[in-house]
Scaffold this motif. Structure first.
Motif, PDB file in Angstrom:
ATOM      1  N   GLU A  34      11.096  -6.488  -0.697  1.00  0.00           N
ATOM      2  CA  GLU A  34      12.634  -6.468  -0.544  1.00  0.00           C
ATOM      3  C   GLU A  34      13.383  -5.494  -1.712  1.00  0.00           C
ATOM      4  O   GLU A  34      14.522  -5.024  -1.078  1.00  0.00           O
ATOM      5  N   ALA A  35      12.818  -5.056  -2.470  1.00  0.00           N
ATOM      6  CA  ALA A  35      13.522  -4.137  -3.291  1.00  0.00           C
ATOM      7  C   ALA A  35      12.487  -3.252  -4.182  1.00  0.00           C
ATOM      8  O   ALA A  35      11.411  -4.085  -4.899  1.00  0.00           O
ATOM      9  N   VAL A  36      12.943  -2.197  -4.328  1.00  0.00           N
ATOM     10  CA  VAL A  36      11.837  -1.326  -5.317  1.00  0.00           C
ATOM     11  C   VAL A  36      12.855  -0.541  -6.523  1.00  0.00           C
ATOM     12  O   VAL A  36      13.903  -0.006  -6.166  1.00  0.00           O
ATOM     13  N   SER A  37      12.424  -0.265  -7.560  1.00  0.00           N
ATOM     14  CA  SER A  37      13.296   0.691  -8.459  1.00  0.00           C
ATOM     15  C   SER A  37      12.365   1.977  -8.633  1.00  0.00           C
ATOM     16  O   SER A  37      11.182   1.791  -8.798  1.00  0.00           O
ATOM     17  N   LEU A  38      13.006   2.811  -9.019  1.00  0.00           N
ATOM     18  CA  LEU A  38      12.298   4.342  -9.102  1.00  0.00           C
ATOM     19  C   LEU A  38      12.367   4.753 -10.449  1.00  0.00           C
ATOM     20  O   LEU A  38      13.116   4.367 -11.436  1.00  0.00           O
ATOM     21  N   ASN A  39      11.005   5.263 -10.989  1.00  0.00           N
ATOM     22  CA  ASN A  39      10.828   5.907 -12.281  1.00  0.00           C
ATOM     23  C   ASN A  39      10.754   7.409 -12.088  1.00  0.00           C
ATOM     24  O   ASN A  39      10.242   7.870 -11.251  1.00  0.00           O
ATOM     25  N   TYR A  40      11.373   7.892 -13.160  1.00  0.00           N
ATOM     26  CA  TYR A  40      11.503   9.302 -13.165  1.00  0.00           C
ATOM     27  C   TYR A  40       9.680   9.874 -12.962  1.00  0.00           C
ATOM     28  O   TYR A  40       9.854  10.953 -12.434  1.00  0.00           O
ATOM     29  N   GLY A  41       8.901   9.332 -13.731  1.00  0.00           N
ATOM     30  CA  GLY A  41       7.448   9.707 -13.576  1.00  0.00           C
ATOM     31  C   GLY A  41       6.951   9.867 -12.315  1.00  0.00           C
ATOM     32  O   GLY A  41       6.334  10.644 -11.866  1.00  0.00           O
ATOM     33  N   GLU A  42       7.186   8.776 -11.461  1.00  0.00           N
ATOM     34  CA  GLU A  42       6.658   8.747 -10.214  1.00  0.00           C
ATOM     35  C   GLU A  42       7.396   9.756  -9.223  1.00  0.00           C
ATOM     36  O   GLU A  42       6.825  10.206  -8.304  1.00  0.00           O
ATOM     37  N   VAL A  43       8.649  10.026  -9.428  1.00  0.00           N
ATOM     38  CA  VAL A  43       9.339  11.007  -8.617  1.00  0.00           C
ATOM     39  C   VAL A  43       8.994  12.241  -8.885  1.00  0.00           C
ATOM     40  O   VAL A  43       8.756  13.079  -7.961  1.00  0.00           O
ATOM     41  N   LYS A  44       8.694  12.819 -10.201  1.00  0.00           N
ATOM     42  CA  LYS A  44       8.280  13.875 -10.304  1.00  0.00           C
ATOM     43  C   LYS A  44       6.728  13.961 -10.028  1.00  0.00           C
ATOM     44  O   LYS A  44       6.328  15.208  -9.595  1.00  0.00           O
ATOM     45  N   GLY A  45       5.949  13.016  -9.952  1.00  0.00           N
ATOM     46  CA  GLY A  45       4.664  13.057  -9.253  1.00  0.00           C
ATOM     47  C   GLY A  45       4.630  13.231  -8.036  1.00  0.00           C
ATOM     48  O   GLY A  45       3.483  14.080  -7.427  1.00  0.00           O
ATOM     49  N   ALA A  46       5.552  12.658  -7.218  1.00  0.00           N
ATOM     50  CA  ALA A  46       5.653  13.207  -5.499  1.00  0.00           C
ATOM     51  C   ALA A  46       5.825  14.730  -5.476  1.00  0.00           C
ATOM     52  O   ALA A  46       5.316  14.877  -4.441  1.00  0.00           O
ATOM     53  N   ALA A  47       6.561  15.265  -6.476  1.00  0.00           N
ATOM     54  CA  ALA A  47       6.810  16.611  -6.287  1.00  0.00           C
ATOM     55  C   ALA A  47       5.750  17.449  -6.586  1.00  0.00           C
ATOM     56  O   ALA A  47       5.504  18.806  -6.279  1.00  0.00           O
ATOM     57  N   ASP A  48       4.649  16.855  -7.273  1.00  0.00           N
ATOM     58  CA  ASP A  48       3.435  17.668  -7.818  1.00  0.00           C
ATOM     59  C   ASP A  48       2.793  18.090  -6.647  1.00  0.00           C
ATOM     60  O   ASP A  48       2.090  17.348  -5.623  1.00  0.00           O
ATOM     61  N   PRO A  49       2.366  19.390  -6.330  1.00  0.00           N
ATOM     62  CA  PRO A  49       1.390  19.804  -5.252  1.00  0.00           C
ATOM     63  C   PRO A  49       0.385  19.047  -5.275  1.00  0.00           C
ATOM     64  O   PRO A  49      -0.548  19.021  -4.334  1.00  0.00           O
ATOM     65  N   LYS A  50      -0.442  18.688  -6.614  1.00  0.00           N
ATOM     66  CA  LYS A  50      -1.591  17.990  -6.397  1.00  0.00           C
ATOM     67  C   LYS A  50      -1.728  16.845  -5.685  1.00  0.00           C
ATOM     68  O   LYS A  50      -2.852  16.156  -5.300  1.00  0.00           O
ATOM     69  N   THR A  51      -0.324  16.090  -5.576  1.00  0.00           N
ATOM     70  CA  THR A  51      -0.270  14.520  -4.875  1.00  0.00           C
ATOM     71  C   THR A  51      -0.500  14.982  -3.255  1.00  0.00           C
ATOM     72  O   THR A  51       0.380  15.614  -2.786  1.00  0.00           O
ATOM     73  N   PRO A  52      -1.390  14.494  -2.499  1.00  0.00           N
ATOM     74  CA  PRO A  52      -1.668  14.755  -1.280  1.00  0.00           C
ATOM     75  C   PRO A  52      -0.650  14.155  -0.353  1.00  0.00           C
ATOM     76  O   PRO A  52       0.067  12.905  -0.529  1.00  0.00           O
ATOM     77  N   ASP A  53      -0.227  14.900   0.573  1.00  0.00           N
ATOM     78  CA  ASP A  53       0.670  14.358   1.708  1.00  0.00           C
ATOM     79  C   ASP A  53       0.318  13.100   2.298  1.00  0.00           C
ATOM     80  O   ASP A  53      -0.808  12.717   2.326  1.00  0.00           O
ATOM     81  N   GLY A  54       1.375  12.145   2.619  1.00  0.00           N
ATOM     82  CA  GLY A  54       0.778  10.942   3.253  1.00  0.00           C
ATOM     83  C   GLY A  54       0.681   9.774   2.144  1.00  0.00           C
ATOM     84  O   GLY A  54       0.532   8.546   2.445  1.00  0.00           O
ATOM     85  N   THR A  55       0.627  10.006   0.784  1.00  0.00           N
ATOM     86  CA  THR A  55       0.458   9.094  -0.138  1.00  0.00           C
ATOM     87  C   THR A  55       1.600   8.053  -0.477  1.00  0.00           C
ATOM     88  O   THR A  55       2.677   8.583  -0.511  1.00  0.00           O
ATOM     89  N   VAL A  56       1.270   6.890  -0.304  1.00  0.00           N
ATOM     90  CA  VAL A  56       2.291   5.710  -0.713  1.00  0.00           C
ATOM     91  C   VAL A  56       2.477   5.646  -2.151  1.00  0.00           C
ATOM     92  O   VAL A  56       1.506   5.326  -2.814  1.00  0.00           O
ATOM     93  N   ILE A  57       3.462   5.980  -2.832  1.00  0.00           N
ATOM     94  CA  ILE A  57       3.543   5.619  -4.134  1.00  0.00           C
ATOM     95  C   ILE A  57       4.545   4.698  -4.461  1.00  0.00           C
ATOM     96  O   ILE A  57       5.038   4.022  -3.493  1.00  0.00           O
ATOM     97  N   GLY A  58       5.122   4.288  -5.773  1.00  0.00           N
ATOM     98  CA  GLY A  58       5.707   3.480  -6.199  1.00  0.00           C
ATOM     99  C   GLY A  58       5.176   2.319  -7.215  1.00  0.00           C
ATOM    100  O   GLY A  58       4.461   1.566  -6.638  1.00  0.00           O
TER     101      GLY A  58
END
Length: 310
Positions: A34-58
């Motif tokens: 019902e709710a999620v909170s964001l952390n700077y580290g995971e947001v930065k991780g989403a922008a990392d080219p090494k993180t594959p497209d389609g990955t569900v994070i959080g």
């Protein structure tokens, strides 16, 4: 189900799309988020080219159990919970009983969703530092998610809290949370401290270490500065006033078998009753995820961002 997945073609490196529902293992509950909170580290991780497209994070999410774990562990169907894991920005997530805590019925699940990474990290570091009653403790990055929880928990443990925030506008708010002193730089602290929780790294870590008294300890939790910590030779000199000081690293999930359920439940209850302030500075529907991500990346948030799912 819908989920926020990594999409390097998007400005925020995320897209809201349809993905397959998770399939819980026997020891996992299926939770409707019902709710999620964001952390700077995971947001930065989403922008990392090494993180594959389609990955569900959080990492952080709160919701309701829709299917209890098949092996009988954890809470029953219909129970409200806060959860820690690796794929939380979705309508459903599968979570082992050790990584979820029961939430009071009247709790705001958005506020409670801030607890897992920030609250648990602060709680476990404060415990690791031992008795703090009457001792001075420094918290760098004090206006961030971990920092705000650390200031409050250390103050409740009896510490004289020295908060460090680069934004002077945060001073009154940090004092309201229990800080005795607020500075923009560790180098400005004129009396030694017994312990440091460092969220920043780089030059602040070096200056915070210099503020430690004999037998003091610095625990490195985060490295938001993304810069090297370079120590001059004299920084490691063990003279009479600075003997036997240490630096320790910290990783919340250092032991996959750790049972966080009781700590998650306690923190959730403290937030629900108002005894802990989660410091939510941005909140909106998860369709506005790009706004929250840009605010985090741009360092315009001093606190937590929460997305309401559904």
């Amino acid at each position: 189900m819908r989920a926020l997945v990594v999409d390097h073609s998007a400005a925020a490196h995320l897209s809201l799309v349809e993905v397959a529902d998770p399939k819980p293992a026997p020891g996992e509950a299926l939770v409707r988020v019902e709710a999620v909170s964001l952390n700077y580290g995971e947001v930065k991780g989403a922008a990392d080219p090494k993180t594959p497209d389609g990955t569900v994070i959080g990492w952080d999410a709160a919701g309701v159990v829709v299917n209890a774990a098949a092996d009988g562990s954890g809470p029953a169907e219909g129970v409200r919970v806060v959860t820690l894991g690796g794929a939380g920005w979705a309508e459903l997530r599968a979570v082992p009983a050790t990584l979820l805590g029961v939430v009071p019925d009247d709790a705001d699940l958005g506020a409670v969703s801030t607890v897992p990474v920030a609250g648990l990290s602060a709680l476990h570091v404060v415990r690791r530092l031992g008795p703090l009653l009457g001792r001075r403790m420094m918290v760098t990055g004090a206006s961030g998610g971990v920092g705000r929880y650390a200031v409050q928990l250390a103050a409740r443990a009896g510490a004289e809290v020295v908060a460090i925030s680069r934004n002077p506008d945060q001073a009154d708010g940090l004092r309201a949370l229990g800080a005795h002193e607020v500075h923009t730089d560790p180098a400005a602290v004129d009396r030694p401290v017994h312990a440091v929780l460092d969220n920043v790294g780089g030059r602040q870590l070096v200056d915070a270490f210099a503020a430690l008294q004999a037998h003091g300890v610095l625990v490195s939790v985060g490295r938001s500065s993304e810069s090297n910590a370079v120590f001059p030779p004299e920084a490691l000199q063990g003279d009479e006033g600075r003997h036997d000081r240490s630096i320790r690293t910290f990783f919340l999930l250092r032991n996959p078998a750790t049972d966080f359920s009781a700590d998650l439940a306690w923190l959730a209850a403290e937030v629900a009753t108002g005894r802990l302030d989660p410091g939510i500075r941005w909140r909106g529907p998860w369709t506005r995820y790009d706004e929250a991500v840009q605010a985090l990346i741009g360092r315009r948030l001093h606190g937590k961002a929460v997305l309401d799912v559904g």
